[in-house]
Design a protein around this motif. Structure first.
Motif, PDB file in Angstrom:
ATOM      1  N   ALA A   1      38.492 -25.585  17.234  1.00 20.34           N
ATOM      2  CA  ALA A   1      39.238 -24.518  16.568  1.00 20.34           C
ATOM      3  C   ALA A   1      38.839 -24.397  15.098  1.00 20.34           C
ATOM      4  O   ALA A   1      38.697 -23.289  14.567  1.00 20.34           O
ATOM      5  N   VAL A   2      38.638 -25.551  14.423  1.00 25.00           N
ATOM      6  CA  VAL A   2      38.246 -25.526  13.015  1.00 25.00           C
ATOM      7  C   VAL A   2      36.872 -24.886  12.848  1.00 25.00           C
ATOM      8  O   VAL A   2      36.659 -24.058  11.949  1.00 25.00           O
ATOM      9  N   LEU A   3      35.925 -25.243  13.725  1.00 24.87           N
ATOM     10  CA  LEU A   3      34.605 -24.638  13.635  1.00 24.87           C
ATOM     11  C   LEU A   3      34.655 -23.145  13.941  1.00 24.87           C
ATOM     12  O   LEU A   3      33.939 -22.345  13.333  1.00 24.87           O
ATOM     13  N   GLY A   4      35.504 -22.748  14.875  1.00 27.58           N
ATOM     14  CA  GLY A   4      35.664 -21.327  15.162  1.00 27.58           C
ATOM     15  C   GLY A   4      36.208 -20.571  13.965  1.00 27.58           C
ATOM     16  O   GLY A   4      35.730 -19.460  13.643  1.00 27.58           O
ATOM     17  N   CYS A   5      37.195 -21.154  13.278  1.00 27.09           N
ATOM     18  CA  CYS A   5      37.726 -20.527  12.067  1.00 27.09           C
ATOM     19  C   CYS A   5      36.660 -20.459  10.969  1.00 27.09           C
ATOM     20  O   CYS A   5      36.607 -19.477  10.205  1.00 27.09           O
ATOM     21  N   ALA A   6      35.811 -21.491  10.906  1.00 26.02           N
ATOM     22  CA  ALA A   6      34.740 -21.489   9.898  1.00 26.02           C
ATOM     23  C   ALA A   6      33.757 -20.353  10.153  1.00 26.02           C
ATOM     24  O   ALA A   6      33.292 -19.691   9.211  1.00 26.02           O
ATOM     25  N   VAL A   7      33.429 -20.112  11.423  1.00 26.86           N
ATOM     26  CA  VAL A   7      32.543 -18.998  11.767  1.00 26.86           C
ATOM     27  C   VAL A   7      33.194 -17.674  11.394  1.00 26.86           C
ATOM     28  O   VAL A   7      32.543 -16.781  10.824  1.00 26.86           O
ATOM     29  N   LEU A   8      34.482 -17.542  11.690  1.00 27.61           N
ATOM     30  CA  LEU A   8      35.197 -16.303  11.378  1.00 27.61           C
ATOM     31  C   LEU A   8      35.222 -16.047   9.869  1.00 27.61           C
ATOM     32  O   LEU A   8      34.992 -14.914   9.415  1.00 27.61           O
ATOM     33  N   LEU A   9      35.476 -17.092   9.080  1.00 22.66           N
ATOM     34  CA  LEU A   9      35.490 -16.932   7.626  1.00 22.66           C
ATOM     35  C   LEU A   9      34.111 -16.566   7.093  1.00 22.66           C
ATOM     36  O   LEU A   9      33.991 -15.805   6.123  1.00 22.66           O
TER      37      LEU A   9
ATOM     38  N   LEU B   1      31.320 -28.388   6.931  1.00 23.61           N
ATOM     39  CA  LEU B   1      32.137 -29.231   7.811  1.00 23.61           C
ATOM     40  C   LEU B   1      31.314 -29.986   8.850  1.00 23.61           C
ATOM     41  O   LEU B   1      31.828 -30.913   9.472  1.00 23.61           O
ATOM     42  N   ALA B   2      30.061 -29.587   9.045  1.00 28.93           N
ATOM     43  CA  ALA B   2      29.237 -30.220  10.081  1.00 28.93           C
ATOM     44  C   ALA B   2      29.146 -31.736   9.940  1.00 28.93           C
ATOM     45  O   ALA B   2      29.245 -32.456  10.938  1.00 28.93           O
ATOM     46  N   PRO B   3      28.968 -32.291   8.717  1.00 30.79           N
ATOM     47  CA  PRO B   3      28.845 -33.747   8.619  1.00 30.79           C
ATOM     48  C   PRO B   3      30.058 -34.501   9.128  1.00 30.79           C
ATOM     49  O   PRO B   3      29.926 -35.599   9.682  1.00 30.79           O
ATOM     50  N   VAL B   4      31.250 -33.944   8.947  1.00 28.92           N
ATOM     51  CA  VAL B   4      32.470 -34.672   9.314  1.00 28.92           C
ATOM     52  C   VAL B   4      33.105 -34.136  10.603  1.00 28.92           C
ATOM     53  O   VAL B   4      34.179 -34.595  10.990  1.00 28.92           O
ATOM     54  N   ALA B   5      32.460 -33.200  11.277  1.00 28.81           N
ATOM     55  CA  ALA B   5      33.041 -32.622  12.485  1.00 28.81           C
ATOM     56  C   ALA B   5      33.349 -33.660  13.572  1.00 28.81           C
ATOM     57  O   ALA B   5      34.392 -33.570  14.233  1.00 28.81           O
ATOM     58  N   PRO B   6      32.492 -34.672  13.812  1.00 29.17           N
ATOM     59  CA  PRO B   6      32.806 -35.632  14.876  1.00 29.17           C
ATOM     60  C   PRO B   6      33.817 -36.701  14.466  1.00 29.17           C
ATOM     61  O   PRO B   6      34.317 -37.427  15.334  1.00 29.17           O
TER      62      PRO B   6
ATOM     63  N   LEU C   1      29.039 -27.440  20.080  1.00 26.91           N
ATOM     64  CA  LEU C   1      29.867 -26.543  19.265  1.00 26.91           C
ATOM     65  C   LEU C   1      29.175 -26.233  17.937  1.00 26.91           C
ATOM     66  O   LEU C   1      29.197 -25.088  17.472  1.00 26.91           O
ATOM     67  N   LEU C   2      28.564 -27.248  17.335  1.00 30.55           N
ATOM     68  CA  LEU C   2      27.837 -27.010  16.087  1.00 30.55           C
ATOM     69  C   LEU C   2      26.631 -26.108  16.311  1.00 30.55           C
ATOM     70  O   LEU C   2      26.320 -25.257  15.470  1.00 30.55           O
ATOM     71  N   ALA C   3      25.959 -26.293  17.438  1.00 30.54           N
ATOM     72  CA  ALA C   3      24.799 -25.446  17.733  1.00 30.54           C
ATOM     73  C   ALA C   3      25.208 -23.980  17.867  1.00 30.54           C
ATOM     74  O   ALA C   3      24.545 -23.084  17.334  1.00 30.54           O
TER      75      ALA C   3
ATOM     76  N   ALA D   1      28.009 -22.590  16.621  1.00 31.90           N
ATOM     77  CA  ALA D   1      28.479 -22.123  15.315  1.00 31.90           C
ATOM     78  C   ALA D   1      27.309 -21.867  14.378  1.00 31.90           C
ATOM     79  O   ALA D   1      27.298 -20.894  13.615  1.00 31.90           O
ATOM     80  N   GLY D   2      26.294 -22.752  14.422  1.00 33.31           N
ATOM     81  CA  GLY D   2      25.127 -22.559  13.573  1.00 33.31           C
ATOM     82  C   GLY D   2      24.361 -21.300  13.938  1.00 33.31           C
ATOM     83  O   GLY D   2      23.866 -20.577  13.064  1.00 33.31           O
ATOM     84  N   ALA D   3      24.277 -21.007  15.238  1.00 32.10           N
ATOM     85  CA  ALA D   3      23.588 -19.793  15.674  1.00 32.10           C
ATOM     86  C   ALA D   3      24.320 -18.544  15.191  1.00 32.10           C
ATOM     87  O   ALA D   3      23.688 -17.538  14.847  1.00 32.10           O
ATOM     88  N   ARG D   4      25.642 -18.621  15.149  1.00 24.54           N
ATOM     89  CA  ARG D   4      26.422 -17.458  14.708  1.00 24.54           C
ATOM     90  C   ARG D   4      26.334 -17.245  13.202  1.00 24.54           C
ATOM     91  O   ARG D   4      26.508 -16.127  12.717  1.00 24.54           O
ATOM     92  N   THR D   5      26.101 -18.333  12.449  1.00 25.50           N
ATOM     93  CA  THR D   5      26.085 -18.222  10.988  1.00 25.50           C
ATOM     94  C   THR D   5      24.680 -18.292  10.407  1.00 25.50           C
ATOM     95  O   THR D   5      24.515 -18.122   9.195  1.00 25.50           O
ATOM     96  N   GLY D   6      23.678 -18.568  11.236  1.00 23.32           N
ATOM     97  CA  GLY D   6      22.308 -18.636  10.758  1.00 23.32           C
ATOM     98  C   GLY D   6      21.930 -19.952  10.117  1.00 23.32           C
ATOM     99  O   GLY D   6      20.856 -20.054   9.507  1.00 23.32           O
ATOM    100  N   ALA D   7      22.777 -20.989  10.234  1.00 19.10           N
ATOM    101  CA  ALA D   7      22.451 -22.288   9.651  1.00 19.10           C
ATOM    102  C   ALA D   7      21.436 -23.010  10.528  1.00 19.10           C
ATOM    103  O   ALA D   7      21.586 -23.041  11.753  1.00 19.10           O
ATOM    104  N   PRO D   8      20.391 -23.605   9.952  1.00 21.49           N
ATOM    105  CA  PRO D   8      19.400 -24.330  10.761  1.00 21.49           C
ATOM    106  C   PRO D   8      20.043 -25.505  11.488  1.00 21.49           C
ATOM    107  O   PRO D   8      20.859 -26.230  10.921  1.00 21.49           O
ATOM    108  N   LEU D   9      19.648 -25.700  12.734  1.00 19.93           N
ATOM    109  CA  LEU D   9      20.257 -26.747  13.549  1.00 19.93           C
ATOM    110  C   LEU D   9      19.998 -28.132  12.955  1.00 19.93           C
ATOM    111  O   LEU D   9      20.894 -28.991  12.957  1.00 19.93           O
TER     112      LEU D   9
END
Length: 261
Positions: free
Chosen positions: A93-101, A115-120, A164-166, A168-176
């Motif tokens: 849910a947090v990653l989804g909100c991050a994509v939305l923002l 948030l990716a470093p601390v997501a797990p 989930l990070l993959a 979210a990264g695809a939606r925001t353009g962040a390199p995997l």
């Protein structure tokens, strides 16, 4: 490889001088070796044999006269001692909100990247602690408990968080690679530090430090920190390798009941 006869005899006599590693090795081997179990029985005193026969007879009577077995579905629920579902759902849910923002406010630094470093870490924090595992003493006291079990539970967390990070990264353009290497480094660091202060404290502390030292200043300045630029991938990978090496060197700390506090 079979344990030495002298070590087996000391184990049977309950020698307090036998170190934890030797005890763990003997017990793990006895699980799969009938010959060594037979040799162990030869070193067992007669009064212990008599006590075991008495206990066996009592168990047989209990099985015969006791209630019928619980249906398999209910047993499977009870065996699910560590419930990761709420924590993993929260992470998603947090990653989804991050994509939305990121979509609504593209000028802000990517929260997915921050948030990716601390997501797990929320899932890792509850994967090896008595506070969330009602069967903690039973699990931690078994011969195969310790770092191996912690790594298997952590792998379950990563198996959910990394896809989930993959996405979210695809939606925001962040390199995997920029997303995953800090994620793996923080996971390895939380386990390594957990050998000293407990996995829950380590994961919680690292997440708090990252939020205060990196996430908040990045949002305040609207700048992505240099730590999360593509050039920092090698440094994160080095941190992950060093943390993994330290964890292996201190693996014995995870065989103690206090290591998950």
């Amino acid at each position: 490889m079979h344990p030495d006869v002298a070590v087996l005899a000391r184990y049977a006599d309950g020698d307090p001088g036998l170190d934890e590693a030797s005890v763990w090795s003997v017990e793990s081997h006895l699980e799969t070796c009938a010959d060594c179990r037979a040799r162990l029985a030869e070193h067992t005193p007669d009064d212990v044999h008599a006590l075991l026969d008495l206990v066996t007879a009592g168990i047989d009577r209990g099985v015969t006269d006791g209630p019928a077995p619980v249906p398999r579905r209910r047993l499977s629920r009870r065996r699910f001692a560590v419930s990761l579902a709420p924590w993993l759902t929260m992470t998603g849910a947090v990653l989804g909100c991050a994509v939305l923002l990121h979509v609504l406010y593209p000028d802000l630094p990517s929260l997915v990247l921050l948030l990716a470093p601390v997501a797990p870490l929320p899932g890792v924090a509850v994967s090896w602690t008595r506070r969330t595992d009602p069967a903690w003493e039973l699990v931690a006291g078994t011969p195969r408990a310790g770092l191996g079990l912690l790594l298997r539970r952590t792998a379950v967390v990563l198996a959910v968080v990394i896809p989930l990070l993959a996405v979210a990264g695809a939606r925001t353009g962040a390199p995997l690679a920029v997303l995953l290497t800090p994620c793996l480094a923080f996971t390895a660091a939380s386990i390594a530090l957990g050998a000293l202060i407990g996995v829950r404290r380590a994961a919680t502390g690292l997440a708090a430090v990252w939020a205060a030292a990196v996430v908040a200043p990045s949002l305040a300045t609207a700048q992505v920190p240099a730590l999360l630029q593509p050039g920092g991938t090698a440094a994160w990978a080095a941190v992950a390798v060093l943390a993994a090496g330290f964890t292996v060197a201190r693996a014995d700390r995870f065989r103690r009941l206090t290591s998950g506090d």
